[in-house]
Design an enzyme around this catalytic site. Sequence first.
Site, PDB file in Angstrom:
ATOM      1  N   VAL A  39       0.850  -1.195   0.000  1.00 35.09           N
ATOM      2  CA  VAL A  39       0.000   0.000   0.000  1.00 35.09           C
ATOM      3  C   VAL A  39       0.887   1.246   0.000  1.00 35.09           C
ATOM      4  O   VAL A  39       1.914   1.292   0.686  1.00 35.09           O
ATOM      5  CB  VAL A  39      -0.905  -0.010   1.251  1.00 35.09           C
ATOM      6  N   ALA A  57       3.150  -1.610   3.719  1.00 35.22           N
ATOM      7  CA  ALA A  57       2.728  -0.262   3.322  1.00 35.22           C
ATOM      8  C   ALA A  57       3.921   0.679   3.417  1.00 35.22           C
ATOM      9  O   ALA A  57       4.634   0.682   4.419  1.00 35.22           O
ATOM     10  CB  ALA A  57       1.591   0.233   4.209  1.00 35.22           C
ATOM     11  N   LYS A  58       4.122   1.423   2.358  1.00 32.60           N
ATOM     12  CA  LYS A  58       5.114   2.506   2.399  1.00 32.60           C
ATOM     13  C   LYS A  58       4.488   3.629   3.209  1.00 32.60           C
ATOM     14  O   LYS A  58       3.499   4.222   2.808  1.00 32.60           O
ATOM     15  CB  LYS A  58       5.435   2.994   0.982  1.00 32.60           C
ATOM     16  N   HIS A  59       5.082   3.908   4.360  1.00 33.08           N
ATOM     17  CA  HIS A  59       4.465   4.806   5.332  1.00 33.08           C
ATOM     18  C   HIS A  59       5.082   6.203   5.228  1.00 33.08           C
ATOM     19  O   HIS A  59       6.258   6.350   4.924  1.00 33.08           O
ATOM     20  CB  HIS A  59       4.671   4.233   6.736  1.00 33.08           C
TER      21      HIS A  59
END
Lengths: 321, 321, 321, 321
Positions: D146, D174-176
């Site tokens: 994500v 997820a790339k945060h």
Amino acid sequence: MKITPQDIVGLVGILPTPATPDAGHWSSQNTVDLDESARMTEIVVSAGTDIIMTTGTFGECASLTANEVRDFVGCVVDTVAKRRLVFAGITTLNTRDTISRGAELIDAGADGLFVGRPMWLALDDKLLVRFYKDVAQALPGIPLVVYDNPVAFKGKISEGAYRELAALPEVIAAKHIGGAALDNDARTVGENCRLLPLGGDWLRAAQVNPENIKAGWSGAVACAPAPLNALSRAIKAQNWTEAAKISEQCQWAESAMFAGGDLTAFMDYSIPIAHLRFEAAGLIKPGPCRPPYLDLPENYRAGALECGARWAKLQKEYQNV
Amino acid sequence: MKITPQDIVGLVGILPTPATPDAGHWSSQNTVDLDESARMTEIVVSAGTDIIMTTGTFGECASLTANEVRDFVGCVVDTVAKRRLVFAGITTLNTRDTISRGAELIDAGADGLFVGRPMWLALDDKLLVRFYKDVAQALPGIPLVVYDNPVAFKGKISEGAYRELAALPEVIAAKHIGGAALDNDARTVGENCRLLPLGGDWLRAAQVNPENIKAGWSGAVACAPAPLNALSRAIKAQNWTEAAKISEQCQWAESAMFAGGDLTAFMDYSIPIAHLRFEAAGLIKPGPCRPPYLDLPENYRAGALECGARWAKLQKEYQNV
Amino acid sequence: MKITPQDIVGLVGILPTPATPDAGHWSSQNTVDLDESARMTEIVVSAGTDIIMTTGTFGECASLTANEVRDFVGCVVDTVAKRRLVFAGITTLNTRDTISRGAELIDAGADGLFVGRPMWLALDDKLLVRFYKDVAQALPGIPLVVYDNPVAFKGKISEGAYRELAALPEVIAAKHIGGAALDNDARTVGENCRLLPLGGDWLRAAQVNPENIKAGWSGAVACAPAPLNALSRAIKAQNWTEAAKISEQCQWAESAMFAGGDLTAFMDYSIPIAHLRFEAAGLIKPGPCRPPYLDLPENYRAGALECGARWAKLQKEYQNV
Amino acid sequence: MKITPQDIVGLVGILPTPATPDAGHWSSQNTVDLDESARMTEIVVSAGTDIIMTTGTFGECASLTANEVRDFVGCVVDTVAKRRLVFAGITTLNTRDTISRGAELIDAGADGLFVGRPMWLALDDKLLVRFYKDVAQALPGIPLVVYDNPVAFKGKISEGAYRELAALPEVIAAKHIGGAALDNDARTVGENCRLLPLGGDWLRAAQVNPENIKAGWSGAVACAPAPLNALSRAIKAQNWTEAAKISEQCQWAESAMFAGGDLTAFMDYSIPIAHLRFEAAGLIKPGPCRPPYLDLPENYRAGALECGARWAKLQKEYQNV
């Protein structure tokens, strides 16, 4: 025959894109209901709508595939059959895709293009103007209507940018967000670019700035073309009393949508709100929303339905006028 | 006698702060027109308004001096003379000033307080809840109405924060922004906190969530208390047909303000818009705006005046009902 | 002796407001640690800092009471004892309170004022300029430093507004947010108004625009005045090699704060971040944060402490230079 | 062999898309420099980078044509030759185009997909989760990363939405964005979804939440893969002293970009900043930016070049380690 800002006069009706029953599912393709699209276009044109635009925000430019945009615009063009100018929406994520799509739709018979800017990152004034210059250079002589939507495209078009855009011969008009900036922006662009106010503000804006404001846009022509075209005729005839009466009725219809408050979040739901509004107005069959803009909170549902119902009343009142 | 969420029923009318003729100049002090304030308060109370709130956004909490807030609230309290609950707005730039002002206004006779949070920096959920806890701890037993205005206070109160706020005995209600979140927030707070929808959405919200939504707020009671109180009576009597009719009329009046589009910028001008609206409605004399919120673009002027004119029509229709 | 833009040269050091041990509680009053304030001011002045500013964002202008601002500014003024210019921050929620506070602090000995605009509602260009004109008219001849902070005050000051502000004789400088607009804004205001870039960008900005950029601001003078003043001396001496070296070291110190990403939320925590930074740098005792800006998420804590530790290293390296 | 969150360990390197010399012009097609793309990929993989991602924001997902994305991802996949996992970015304006593109790139050999959500209108929690559910249902068993970028996609992914996304077996990471929410979000998703912090925050985040944070992302692997992979090795080996040293060096390199202030506008220029950074680092030839993201203000240029120069220094220091 070259199209100029002076050709943009009257009611600019923006169309939704009627959907097949399965359009809400990710696996569906060819979700444009072409029969209904043709029927809708005929209704809107027959009612007198002066100019046709397609595939803006609620017309689901974002959530149609490239094939579907082509099919829909082709259908609209064929149905209009040169009785009106047709501007096809070609907003994509980048300059080149927008140009390709524009070329394709002009080939398909569109008279001009309705162009929002790429929105992954906000464009500053310089890049925004460069974007429209690139499109104009790639499609020389093709009339462009700029799409100024601060929520979708991450920022209002500034007065300085409007000045530069108006200097491009291809840019003949801009769909304006309205509000505080309209009167000023209209003075800035002068006769080189027609600014299009929202229908409900058209009368007022035309009285403030009669040289520039000669057309207005509405997303409700597929709900109720009759009152909107009656408004357009009254403004053209400078019948201010009649125009004021119809203008107020149109505002009454639209106002149902805003009853729930939180205006800042409102536009996030403009696609499902539009579907409900068309459904409730009953003139056309919008079909389901396309993914990902599939649904809306309960709070906005009632207002959208009431809005459609009010337009239906006005359509009934004006359809035989 | 302790005031509880169950006491918040009916129309919550929010008052403007009538200004002396010189109020627009930076050199003026004591700019509250106290005679007009008393007259206005009497009109609003006599018309049946159930609960009175003061000094929110358009009541110029920001641009009144501390002395003026005290004088105005004192005047309202004296005029109301215990016939109604009065909640006084005490939003400032920090916790301690808000507490001091709250203590002062309770001493002056206010029954409760209407509290927005400090806004120089946005507060996250934890700090937001802590702010209201601090106020509640400093003023134990004093009923608080939370002011949820995402534009003024830089963020919507989240569902999680509402849950914690509702658990504070002092927090008995919240002026809600409406929109998508209302129904959900109302379910979240349950019976511990009354959420107040905007008048135009009150009927719908009450039907969706009859346990929580028993009151609604309006900033137009000083334009036209009669129709708003008629709406309130109809909702209390569960006379849905009548309520729907009046609700639609109120929306029609309010809708004039939104005709110009650009909903996202609209709230920046809520103070001068309110002054024009009251002026045009003609029931009270609002006087000029206080600095710095002195003016608004032309585009919003016409809509504000029309809004006031429509309220005046409704006041005439309902005042003898 | 009139103060002009030409007097704004060198390092503008912005001070925090040291707090007593009980300052975090809502019930505390007189939370300024005046001994520490005097000690801090002496450290900063002795280190050579050219100009002193107080009570901006991290100086807790928002969360100090009016009495505390007066006490703190009085203490700074007395300690500086005319060795430097002192600009006192007077941002409030409205024009009149800002003017009153300004008059009071000028009486207390401040040489000029540091002025942000009211922020409950965003001010458009016209109202923003009017606000500063009102302040200038009320306090004629008093030099004003405009505070341009788009997050706190809900919008960037536009190029057009800068042009008008620079034309006011009282407006002699502006604390600028930096970024894309700095070079352009500096060209716009020309010699009439000194724009102050952030310390880390000062060198670059001065090389691009040597006529305007002759001073820079830092909020870290109470962490490490020595390296910042060494940078200031190097830039004044046009010793670019030395300036580049120190500039890079300062950026290294500041950069610790940004390691955690999400730059858009960063500024919401600038007050508690500053307290931790000063604490970790060890030169002064900042004391606790004042309500409501009491705390920050874990994620920002480590970066703030590391930032302070780096400044401490640089202070050690430069303090005997 | 099914890929799970437990397979996402180490350095996730995000690649730019090298451009041919004519890529800045709207008339160019096939603007991917495939030779340079292969060379770059080999450099990044040889340096030890654990996982490869493509076509995010600075990888110009927005401004590549569909053909170019296919060509570039094909080239990367072929060069990687199954030595590493490759996640291909497939963000488009709608669900169906994203699914089609995903299917195509999986056919081309990508191991998984890197998926941002449609951004014309903001998606609320319900629609956001529905979007990822639709993609997962259409591409069953295909691992999804994500893409949580609040600026690009108009809103942060909330804790509640993360909880639901983590429950989808296809969503493995997820790339945060980092910042305040990271630690909390990481606790929320637990072992079902790997959150990827920015490289500069990786060490800290891993120490706070060692169960979840086992990988970090960097957009600088094509500037300097050596120090970033050294950091990755040190973290994997729990060599905290070494990791802290390299982490600080990486922050020093990145920090050059932020010197100019105005963090809120910074991300609008992430594409041209990245091109300058790669150019200055000298390891690869990024070529020109693609329209419309063609240029950046002067103010950001110097910082971007300095950032690249610093990475070059670090690459030299670590390349033979």
